[in-house]
Write an enzyme that holds these catalytic residues in place. Structure first.
Site, mmCIF file in Angstrom:
data_model
loop_
_atom_site.group_PDB
_atom_site.id
_atom_site.type_symbol
_atom_site.label_atom_id
_atom_site.label_comp_id
_atom_site.label_asym_id
_atom_site.label_seq_id
_atom_site.Cartn_x
_atom_site.Cartn_y
_atom_site.Cartn_z
ATOM 1 N N ASP A 113 0.828 -1.208 0.000
ATOM 2 C CA ASP A 113 0.000 0.000 0.000
ATOM 3 C C ASP A 113 0.866 1.263 0.000
ATOM 4 O O ASP A 113 1.977 1.263 0.521
ATOM 5 C CB ASP A 113 -0.899 -0.020 1.252
ATOM 6 C CG ASP A 113 -2.006 1.021 1.165
ATOM 7 O OD1 ASP A 113 -2.308 1.501 0.057
ATOM 8 O OD2 ASP A 113 -2.577 1.359 2.227
ATOM 9 N N HIS A 151 2.987 3.558 -8.882
ATOM 10 C CA HIS A 151 2.871 2.139 -9.243
ATOM 11 C C HIS A 151 4.108 1.689 -10.018
ATOM 12 O O HIS A 151 4.632 0.601 -9.795
ATOM 13 C CB HIS A 151 1.610 1.888 -10.077
ATOM 14 C CG HIS A 151 0.345 2.198 -9.332
ATOM 15 N ND1 HIS A 151 0.118 1.769 -8.045
ATOM 16 C CD2 HIS A 151 -0.763 2.892 -9.687
ATOM 17 C CE1 HIS A 151 -1.069 2.192 -7.642
ATOM 18 N NE2 HIS A 151 -1.629 2.878 -8.621
ATOM 19 N N ASN A 190 -10.481 -2.479 -6.619
ATOM 20 C CA ASN A 190 -9.616 -1.593 -7.422
ATOM 21 C C ASN A 190 -10.164 -1.302 -8.828
ATOM 22 O O ASN A 190 -9.750 -0.341 -9.476
ATOM 23 C CB ASN A 190 -8.192 -2.165 -7.544
ATOM 24 C CG ASN A 190 -7.363 -2.020 -6.283
ATOM 25 O OD1 ASN A 190 -6.422 -2.775 -6.050
ATOM 26 N ND2 ASN A 190 -7.696 -1.042 -5.435
HETATM 27 C C1 FPP Z 1 -1.499 0.275 -3.447
HETATM 28 O O1 FPP Z 1 -1.134 1.620 -3.496
HETATM 29 C C2 FPP Z 1 -1.003 -0.506 -4.560
HETATM 30 C C3 FPP Z 1 -1.780 -1.108 -5.509
HETATM 31 C C4 FPP Z 1 -3.227 -1.005 -5.587
HETATM 32 C C5 FPP Z 1 -1.187 -1.912 -6.583
HETATM 33 C C6 FPP Z 1 0.101 -2.617 -6.331
HETATM 34 C C7 FPP Z 1 0.790 -2.769 -7.629
HETATM 35 C C8 FPP Z 1 2.116 -2.678 -7.873
HETATM 36 C C9 FPP Z 1 3.105 -2.536 -6.799
HETATM 37 C C10 FPP Z 1 2.659 -2.704 -9.259
HETATM 38 C C11 FPP Z 1 2.295 -3.818 -10.174
HETATM 39 C C12 FPP Z 1 2.369 -5.180 -9.601
HETATM 40 C C13 FPP Z 1 3.057 -6.245 -10.064
HETATM 41 C C14 FPP Z 1 2.869 -7.561 -9.374
HETATM 42 C C15 FPP Z 1 4.003 -6.190 -11.188
HETATM 43 P P1 FPP Z 1 -2.315 2.690 -3.552
HETATM 44 O O2 FPP Z 1 -2.492 3.058 -4.981
HETATM 45 O O3 FPP Z 1 -3.513 2.174 -2.861
HETATM 46 O O4 FPP Z 1 -1.664 3.870 -2.751
HETATM 47 P P2 FPP Z 1 -2.423 4.969 -1.865
HETATM 48 O O5 FPP Z 1 -3.060 4.228 -0.736
HETATM 49 O O6 FPP Z 1 -1.324 5.864 -1.429
HETATM 50 O O7 FPP Z 1 -3.414 5.636 -2.762
#
Ligand code: FPP
Length: 246
Positions: free
Chosen positions: A21, A38, A69
Site C-alpha cells: 500500500d 505504481h 480496485n
Molecule cells: C497500493 O497503493 C497498490 C496497488 C493497488 C497496486 C500494487 C501494484 C504494484 C506494486 C505494481 C504492479 C504489480 C506487479 C505484481 C508487477 P495505492 O495506490 O492504494 O496507494 P495509496 O493508498 O497511497 O493511494
C-alpha cells in the site's frame, strides 16, 4: 538497520503475504501522478521477491489488485494492467533463475484478455520450478473467494457429491483459491494503514500482523528483515498457553 543476514534461518515463516500500500501517496509526495508510484512499486516487488527466494521462503503472496480496485480511474487500472504484463514478460527469466513458480488467485478471467493470457503463459512456463511459490492476488477479494467456495460446496451437496457433515476446515480450504497453500504466517502491510482490506480473511486466522509506516515503493531489504525478525521474536500460541508450548 537489519539485513536479511540477521534472520534466523531455522525459524522462517513458511508463508508471507503482503498488502503493498501507499504507491499513490508516494507519488503525490513527489508532486507526480499516482501511476508514477505504481511504476516505482514494481521495483520494490522485484526486490522483495528476490529476497524472499534467497531466504527460501516457501510461499509469498502479493495483493496486486483487489476486486474493489476496478472502481479506480480507467487510466490507473490500465496502467496497473500494463505494468503487470510488462513485468511478467520482463521477469520470466528472473523467475526461472530463482526457481520460482508463479501462481495467481482471484477472478483471473475478469482481467483484460492480454493480461490474462500473459499470466497463464508465465504460470505454465514456471510450473516446473520447485522453489518458492509467488502468488499474485489479482482481481482478488476474500469475500468473493468465500462466496465462490460456499456456492461450489452447496452445489456439491445438492448433487449428493458431499453431505453437509463432510464440510470441515479441510474441505473449505480445498474450495478456496489458496487450496494447496498453507495458512499465512506473517502478513505485512505498508503505508501505515492498519487494515486488512478484504485480503485472505480465512487464511490469516493465526497470522502475525506487521504494519510498517513506509510507502510500498520505499519498502526494501531492511524492512523485510525487520518484519521477519519481529515475527521470529513473537510467541505463536495458537490458543494454547505459554507453558503448554514449552
Ligand atoms: C497500493 O497503493 C497498490 C496497488 C493497488 C497496486 C500494487 C501494484 C504494484 C506494486 C505494481 C504492479 C504489480 C506487479 C505484481 C508487477 P495505492 O495506490 O492504494 O496507494 P495509496 O493508498 O497511497 O493511494
Amino acid at each position: 538497520m537489519h539485513s536479511i543476514e540477521d534472520i534466523d534461518k531455522s525459524k522462517l515463516p513458511k508463508h508471507i503475504a503482503i498488502i503493498m500500500d501507499g504507491n499513490g501517496r508516494w507519488a503525490k509526495q513527489r508532486g507526480k501522478l499516482r501511476v508514477f508510484g505504481h511504476e516505482n512499486g514494481v521495483e520494490a516487488v522485484r526486490q522483495t521477491v528476490e529476497n524472499c527466494a534467497k531466504l527460501n521462503i516457501d510461499f509469498l503472496t502479493l495483493y496486486a489488485f483487489s476486486t474493489e480496485n476496478w472502481k479506480r480511474p480507467k487510466i490507473e487500472v490500465d496502467t496497473l494492467m500494463r505494468l503487470l504484463v510488462a513485468s511478467l514478460r520482463k521477469e520470466l527469466k528472473t523467475l526461472d533463475e530463482n526457481n520460482i513458480c508463479l501462481n495467481a488467485i482471484g477472478k483471473i478471467d475478469s482481467l483484460p484478455q492480454k493480461a490474462h493470457k500473459e499470466l497463464k503463459e508465465v504460470i505454465e512456463k514456471t510450473a516446473k520450478n520447485t522453489g518458492m511459490t509467488l502468488t499474485l492476488a489479482l482481481s482478488y477479494g476474500s469475500r468473493e473467494e468465500l462466496k465462490t467456495a460456499i456456492r461450489a460446496m452447496a452445489i456439491e451437496v445438492k448433487n449428493n457429491i458431499i453431505s453437509p457433515d463432510d464440510i470441515d476446515e479441510t474441505v473449505i480450504n480445498d474450495h478456496l483459491y489458496t487450496r494447496s497453500m498453507p495458512d499465512v504466517d506473517l502478513l505485512i502491510r505498508t503505508s501505515g494503514e492498519h487494515r486488512i482490506s478484504n485480503f485472505l480473511l480465512w487464511q490469516i486466522a493465526y497470522a502475525e500482523l506487521f504494519f510498517i509506516d513506509v510507502f510500498w515503493p520505499d519498502f526494501g531489504e531492511h524492512h523485510l528483515a525487520e518484519a521477519i525478525i519481529s515475527y521470529q521474536n513473537r510467541e505463536r500460541r495458537f490458543g494454547k498457553t505459554s507453558e503448554q508450548l514449552n
